[in-house]
Scaffold this motif. Structure first.
Motif, mmCIF file in Angstrom:
data_model
loop_
_atom_site.group_PDB
_atom_site.id
_atom_site.type_symbol
_atom_site.label_atom_id
_atom_site.label_comp_id
_atom_site.label_asym_id
_atom_site.label_seq_id
_atom_site.Cartn_x
_atom_site.Cartn_y
_atom_site.Cartn_z
ATOM 1 N N THR A 54 36.928 43.198 39.004
ATOM 2 C CA THR A 54 35.828 44.156 38.902
ATOM 3 C C THR A 54 34.580 43.461 38.353
ATOM 4 O O THR A 54 33.470 43.681 38.863
ATOM 5 N N MET A 55 34.759 42.615 37.348
ATOM 6 C CA MET A 55 33.626 41.869 36.780
ATOM 7 C C MET A 55 33.006 40.933 37.822
ATOM 8 O O MET A 55 31.819 40.632 37.747
ATOM 9 N N ALA A 56 33.814 40.493 38.778
ATOM 10 C CA ALA A 56 33.332 39.591 39.837
ATOM 11 C C ALA A 56 32.687 40.360 40.979
ATOM 12 O O ALA A 56 32.243 39.771 41.968
ATOM 13 N N GLY A 57 32.655 41.685 40.871
ATOM 14 C CA GLY A 57 32.059 42.499 41.931
ATOM 15 C C GLY A 57 32.988 42.727 43.095
ATOM 16 O O GLY A 57 32.547 43.000 44.223
ATOM 17 N N LEU A 103 35.259 33.937 44.423
ATOM 18 C CA LEU A 103 34.855 35.249 43.923
ATOM 19 C C LEU A 103 33.418 35.554 44.323
ATOM 20 O O LEU A 103 32.596 34.636 44.468
ATOM 21 N N GLY A 104 33.105 36.840 44.460
ATOM 22 C CA GLY A 104 31.752 37.271 44.797
ATOM 23 C C GLY A 104 30.724 36.716 43.820
ATOM 24 O O GLY A 104 29.648 36.271 44.204
ATOM 25 N N LYS A 105 31.086 36.729 42.542
ATOM 26 C CA LYS A 105 30.279 36.067 41.514
ATOM 27 C C LYS A 105 31.241 35.564 40.445
ATOM 28 O O LYS A 105 32.257 36.209 40.162
ATOM 29 N N PRO A 106 30.947 34.409 39.862
ATOM 30 C CA PRO A 106 31.825 33.870 38.829
ATOM 31 C C PRO A 106 31.893 34.817 37.624
ATOM 32 O O PRO A 106 30.956 35.558 37.343
ATOM 33 N N VAL A 107 33.009 34.770 36.917
ATOM 34 C CA VAL A 107 33.198 35.590 35.717
ATOM 35 C C VAL A 107 33.235 34.647 34.512
ATOM 36 O O VAL A 107 34.217 33.938 34.299
ATOM 37 N N PRO A 108 32.144 34.635 33.734
ATOM 38 C CA PRO A 108 32.054 33.715 32.595
ATOM 39 C C PRO A 108 32.991 34.078 31.450
ATOM 40 O O PRO A 108 33.281 35.264 31.204
#
Length: 136
Positions: A132-135, A91-96
């Protein structure tokens, strides 16, 4: 029609980087009836969110079911199953987990309602919200 899933693994035992290094992994050792039934429902091509449990507590990547269930010879093959998975992308950024708990679109997400469930279905809307949250 593809289904969506989330599978948890402890990153110090088998993390995203381990799956990427292998190219294809066997998801084994699941000893929970509901999680095992979810694995039995998986079809080749279904997409799966890879979640780091215990350490990290976040969705880190997307994998795909590459082989449907077969007996888990590492445990009780009469009772438990494995599936094979291949990494698709990080993922583009992890989703906590904390962020997922705060997102009203994810209020019914199975892992939030049953925190000990290691293999769970994800609806298309939940999938889209997490991406979406991951960008993405």
């Amino acid at each position: 029609m593809s289904q969506y899933w989330l599978m948890k693994s402890e990153p110090d035992e088998y993390g995203w980087d381990d799956l990427v290094a292998e190219g294809e992994g066997t998801w084994d050792g699941v000893k929970n009836a509901q999680a095992s039934n979810n694995m039995k429902a998986m079809k080749k091509g279904d997409q799966v969110l890879f979640y780091h449990s215990r350490q990290g507590l976040e969705v880190v990547g997307i994998m795909q079911i590459s082989e449907e269930h077969s007996p888990d010879v590492t445990t009780d093959p009469e009772r438990w199953v494995v599936v094979k998975v291949k990494p698709l992308r990080k993922l583009g950024k992890p989703v906590p987990l904390k962020a997922m708990k705060q997102n009203p679109e994810l209020k019914d997400l199975a892992i939030l309602r049953q925190s000990r469930l290691s293999v769970a279905p994800v609806t298309k809307d939940e999938w889209d919200a997490i991406l979406t949250m991951a960008g993405e």
